[in-house]
Design a protein around this motif. Structure first.
Motif, PDB file in Angstrom:
ATOM      1  N   VAL A  69       6.316   9.899  -0.098  1.00 18.80           N
ATOM      2  CA  VAL A  69       5.378   8.789  -0.264  1.00 18.80           C
ATOM      3  C   VAL A  69       5.859   7.642   0.633  1.00 18.80           C
ATOM      4  N   THR A  70       4.919   7.002   1.324  1.00 19.75           N
ATOM      5  CA  THR A  70       5.239   5.881   2.211  1.00 19.75           C
ATOM      6  C   THR A  70       4.699   4.583   1.617  1.00 19.75           C
ATOM      7  N   THR A 100      10.150   4.856   2.551  1.00 21.01           N
ATOM      8  CA  THR A 100       9.674   6.104   1.951  1.00 21.01           C
ATOM      9  C   THR A 100      10.558   6.490   0.779  1.00 21.01           C
ATOM     10  N   PHE A 101      10.002   7.369  -0.110  1.00 23.14           N
ATOM     11  CA  PHE A 101      10.763   8.024  -1.171  1.00 23.14           C
ATOM     12  C   PHE A 101      10.059   9.329  -1.497  1.00 23.14           C
ATOM     13  N   LYS A 102      10.726  10.232  -2.247  1.00 13.36           N
ATOM     14  CA  LYS A 102      10.169  11.551  -2.553  1.00 13.36           C
ATOM     15  C   LYS A 102       9.962  11.724  -4.053  1.00 13.36           C
ATOM     16  N   SER A 129       0.858  -1.201   0.000  1.00  8.41           N
ATOM     17  CA  SER A 129       0.000   0.000   0.000  1.00  8.41           C
ATOM     18  C   SER A 129       0.885   1.239   0.000  1.00  8.41           C
ATOM     19  N   VAL A 130       0.373   2.346  -0.568  1.00  4.73           N
ATOM     20  CA  VAL A 130       1.105   3.609  -0.594  1.00  4.73           C
ATOM     21  C   VAL A 130       0.254   4.696   0.046  1.00  4.73           C
ATOM     22  N   THR A 131       0.922   5.625   0.697  1.00  6.38           N
ATOM     23  CA  THR A 131       0.233   6.770   1.326  1.00  6.38           C
ATOM     24  C   THR A 131       1.053   8.029   1.055  1.00  6.38           C
ATOM     25  N   PRO A 132       0.484   9.051   0.419  1.00  6.72           N
ATOM     26  CA  PRO A 132      -0.869   9.084  -0.148  1.00  6.72           C
ATOM     27  C   PRO A 132      -0.917   8.397  -1.503  1.00  6.72           C
ATOM     28  N   SER A 190       2.384  -4.834  -7.052  1.00  2.00           N
ATOM     29  CA  SER A 190       2.785  -3.432  -7.204  1.00  2.00           C
ATOM     30  C   SER A 190       1.769  -2.509  -6.563  1.00  2.00           C
ATOM     31  N   ALA A 191       2.207  -1.288  -6.383  1.00  2.00           N
ATOM     32  CA  ALA A 191       1.336  -0.200  -5.927  1.00  2.00           C
ATOM     33  C   ALA A 191       1.742   1.040  -6.705  1.00  2.00           C
TER      34      ALA A 191
END
Length: 890
Positions: A649-650, A686-688, A625-628, A713-714
């Motif tokens: 992004v998380t 996380t990544f940006k 899952s990714v947020t947001p 994948s997400a």
């Protein structure tokens, strides 16, 4: 005939003929109305007001020349007509308001135009009114225009709202203060929204007067005819909008009779469905409802204020436990403002078996009363009869003075004996009976239903009641005095003593323990599970002997220590049970025995608790899952120097198996490095993301995918917009113009209409930095301002000559949210000529300081009076000749 007599006759005839012009000159006044109308009388309650024509032109007008309209001004422009007579007596309702008098010439009078005057605010007394006059007089400022020319300019502004409150006053707009017995009445000059505002610059402004569009009437030849009529801005009899009203209505859903009728139901009311009533605020103010609690029905309270025009739906249903009978109540909601709104609710409740008694039972007049046994419906006492009974001698008697019940064994579930008592009305009138209340005994009707106060007994009639001990009495002796008394007079009563003894019951020894729960299970354990939450089992001694419990045990469950091992009757103890750690895949069943050691040393099992557990194989689950899930970097102008700030992004592993992530990438977006690539179940990294620099104008939308070696994948949807730069729209002042002025010129009876068009006024979607020009004012003789569009005006000039129309435009700049004046202006001019019209309408010409100047009364009669003057001169000569002749003869 003698010569003397002949001369006398000739002179008489001459004098009679010479009188004819005087009758012609005394004809009724005619022409256009002018000057100022005033109101006689103080602005105080009880004072009689009338019209004052001292400064009205033409002179010698009277009350007979007009129709009257007296109005009350309740706001800035709200008028309500209050009278149509020549005089008006001020009432209490006028207090604090101004009174307006409008005069309109009667048909055929020869007068045109209208006259209007206004009082000061109405005071309670004449002393207060005089004080108000004095204060207004001290602050009064009069502006007098120095016009000396005879030409008159009539103008009108065509505005969107089309309303103008014209006072038909002199051009100088002087505000006069009302005074008693003929003093001046205050006239207030009002400008309606959208109407040009007059400003005087001291240049021949006596020629100009502002009228509404309806007052500039144009005939078939295009000539202007001003009749001076005004449109009343308020219809006569208009309601006072400021008056507060508090009103409400109730509407029963699906009922034309507005009655909540629940019909006939059995004594069990649990299944009776609620009905709904709609309460509507029909006033113009909020209503705040109070709480209510009807006797036989439950209703929903209205806890929030109900705004004007709003409705709320409330439920209503019968209260549980209603005794058999008919109930018809009026439910009334009351508000803190004193408003009541009501509706009717009714229900008939049947007993369990009342088919044989229906003809003998009749409910009392009050909804709360129980059915009363009467020999005949016609003999049932009325409310009036009962009222009279309170004035007559009342007396009650019972058939026995004591009720002695047999002994009851303790722990009984229901008394096995019921005794009766008969109450007789031995007085002179009907008695309303009050049923006694007791902690130990129940008083019932003959049919076994609960007896309720309010039953009426007619003179000489009797009622039988059944009495029995209440359930649950403990060991002991009980005695109570049951008093049957009159509700009309508490001293009228009859009493009976009831007694009963409760003996101790012989008990057998019972050893019993109840487990709660009696069984439990763990069916969703997965291999490698963590210790789940333990189950708590409660053991209760339900017997009548003391028990000593042994510590329970199990093979597949860990058993906690008992909280207590010795339990008295009614006491409880608890322990916990949880599957042991490390069970493999399979099904597990245990019987947990609860036992005690008997006096002989043997183990007695009191109860057994079933416990089970199921352990299943774990299935691998891969889930990311990714947020947001969406990122919007907003908008930037083309050529932006810095890209928007990066957003984080998380990524979370929501499965139960480790995953290895691959680095994501983007086309128009720059993607940062993952903080971790190996994620255990529940772990995150996380990544940006940020837009790339130098993107051209356009909308950029991408899906950034985070995949892995496990082929799951997400993705994150990202969006960024680059807007093209916009050039400001700068209007050219050369495009400012005046339209509608004819180059052919006009006459003194022409209606001249023009429109001012500002450059850039057609810019309906302005951007920051745009420039436009807006018409501000216009001038021919006087300067007149616009307050809003349309920038159109109409006027007429009654003096021939060459004139210049000048329009001033304000320069405005858009600041991003609204237009602002820059302080700069541009002007445009157009010349036009006025020639004298061939046909001249007879119109009174204002003199300098026309309010105080005097002139001859003009009747509008164009008869040539020269012959009459000659005849009068001949008659005078004849008289002189006769006198001279007589003197010489003597």
């Amino acid at each position: 005939m003698e010569r003397k007599r002949f001369l006398a006759v000739v002179m008489t005839v001459m004098m009679v003929i010479s009188m004819i012009p005087s009758m012609v000159f005394a004809a009724a006044p005619s022409g256009e109305l002018g000057g100022k109308l005033k109101i006689k009388g103080l602005a105080a309650v009880g004072v009689v007001l009338s019209a004052d024509y001292a400064k009205v032109t033409p002179e010698e007008v009277t009350d007979e020349d007009f129709t009257f309209s007296w109005s009350r001004q309740t706001g800035e422009k709200e008028l309500t007509q209050v009278g149509t007579e020549k005089t008006y007596t001020i009432t209490q309702d006028d207090l604090g308001c101004r009174l307006v008098l409008d005069l309109t010439p009667v048909d055929g009078s020869g007068l045109t135009g209208t006259l209007t005057a206004k009082t000061l605010e109405v005071a309670a007394t004449e002393e207060e009114a005089k004080a108000v006059e004095q204060e207004a007089e001290d602050t009064q400022q009069t502006e007098t225009a120095d016009g000396t020319e005879n030409a008159q300019l009539e103008e009108t502004a065509d505005n969107a709202e089309g309303s103008q409150d014209s006072e038909n006053q002199d051009v100088d707009r002087t505000e006069d203060v009302q005074q008693n017995a003929g003093n001046e009445q205050e006239d207030e000059s009002q400008n309606t929204k959208g109407q040009p505002e007059e400003t005087t610059e001291g240049t021949d402004d006596s020629q100009m007067k502002i009228y509404t569009e309806d007052q500039l009437q144009v005939d078939e030849n295009g000539n202007v005819q001003t009749d001076g009529s005004e449109k009343d801005g308020q219809a006569a009899g208009e309601d006072d909008k400021d008056k507060k009203t508090y009103e409400a209505t109730a509407t029963v859903e699906d009922s034309e009779d507005q009655i909540c009728d629940f019909g006939t139901v059995k004594s069990d009311l649990e299944d009776v469905e609620a009905q709904y009533v709609q309460i509507t605020n029909t006033g113009n103010e909020n209503l705040n409802f109070q709480e209510i609690s009807p006797e036989h029905f439950m209703v929903q309270d209205i806890t929030e204020p109900l705004s004007a025009g709003e409705s709320v739906s409330v439920w209503i249903q019968p209260r549980e436990g209603l005794e058999p009978g008919e109930y018809d109540d009026m439910i009334t909601y009351r508000t803190e403002e004193g408003i009541e709104v009501s509706f009717e609710a009714k229900i008939a409740v049947e007993g369990e078996d009342d088919s044989s008694d229906d003809e003998d039972l009749k409910p009392s007049d009050e909804p709360s009363a129980e059915p009363t046994e009467t020999p005949d419906d016609s003999e049932a006492p009325s409310a009036g009869d009962n009222a009279d009974a309170s004035l007559e001698a009342q007396s009650l008697d019972v058939n026995t003075g004591s009720l002695n019940f047999s002994d009851i064994e303790e722990n009984y579930t229901q008394a096995n004996e019921t005794l009766s008592v008969t109450v007789t009305n031995t007085g002179d009138g009907t008695v309303t009976l009050k049923i006694p209340k007791s902690d130990y005994f129940e008083v019932m009707n003959e049919d076994g239903s609960e007896a309720v106060s309010g039953i009426q007994i007619a003179k000489g009639d009797s009622l039988m009641f059944m009495v029995q001990p209440k359930t649950g009495l403990t060991k002991g002796d009980y005695s109570d005095t049951l008093i049957f008394e009159s509700e009309e007079d508490s001293e009228v009563a009859a009493q009976v003593t009831a007694e009963v003894s409760v003996k101790e019951a012989e008990q057998e020894q019972i050893t019993a323990v109840q487990a709660d729960p009696e069984s439990f299970s763990y069916d969703d354990l997965k291999e490698g599970y963590d210790t789940p939450e333990a189950t708590t089992i409660t053991l209760t001694n339900t017997g009548n002997t003391t028990v000593s419990l042994m510590q329970p045990y199990a093979e597949y469950f860990d058993i906690g220590e008992l909280s207590a091992s010795v339990l008295e009757p009614g006491d409880s103890a608890a322990f916990t049970a949880v599957p042991v750690t490390g069970l493999k895949v399979g099904n597990y069943l245990d019987s947990i025995q609860i036992a005690q050691t008997s006096s002989e040393g043997q183990e007695d099992v009191l109860t057994t608790i079933k416990a089970s557990a199921t352990v299943s194989e774990v299935k691998k689950i891969y889930k990311l899952s990714v947020t947001p899930e969406e990122l919007n970097f907003g908008k930037a102008k083309e050529g932006y120097s810095e890209a928007p700030e990066a957003q984080k992004v998380t990524v979370t592993n929501e499965g139960n198996t480790n995953v290895t992530l691959n680095a994501p990438s983007g086309k128009n977006f720059k993607i940062g490095k993952l903080s971790a690539t190996e994620l255990a179940p529940g772990e995150s990294c996380t990544f940006k993301i940020r837009p790339k620099a130098g993107l051209k104008a356009g909308s950029y939308t991408e899906s950034v995918v985070i995949d892995n070696e496990q082929q799951i994948s997400a993705e994150v949807k990202v969006q960024f917009t680059v807007k093209a730069t916009r050039k400001a729209k700068i209007a050219d002042p050369a495009d400012n113009k005046i339209t509608g002025i004819s180059s052919d010129g006009y006459t003194t009876q022409s209606k001249i209409t023009f429109t001012a068009v500002g450059a850039g006024m057609d810019n309906e979607s302005p951007g920051k930095g745009d420039v436009r020009y807006v018409p501000y004012n216009w001038k021919v003789i006087n300067t007149n301002s616009w307050s809003s569009a349309p920038y159109t005006a109409a006027f007429g000039i009654t003096k021939a000559g060459t004139y210049t129309l000048t329009v001033t435009f304000d320069r405005q700049k858009y600041n991003g949210s609204e237009w602002e004046n820059t302080g700069e202006q541009d002007t445009k001019q157009v010349n036009f000529s006025i020639t004298q019209a061939q046909t001249v309408t007879a119109t009174p010409t204002p003199q300098p300081n026309g309010a105080s100047a005097k002139s001859a009364v003009k009747t509008g009669d164009t008869t040539n009076i020269t012959p009459f003057v000659i005849i009068l001169a001949i008659a005078a000569g004849c008289i002189v000749g006769v006198v001279v002749y007589k003197r010489r003869k003597k």
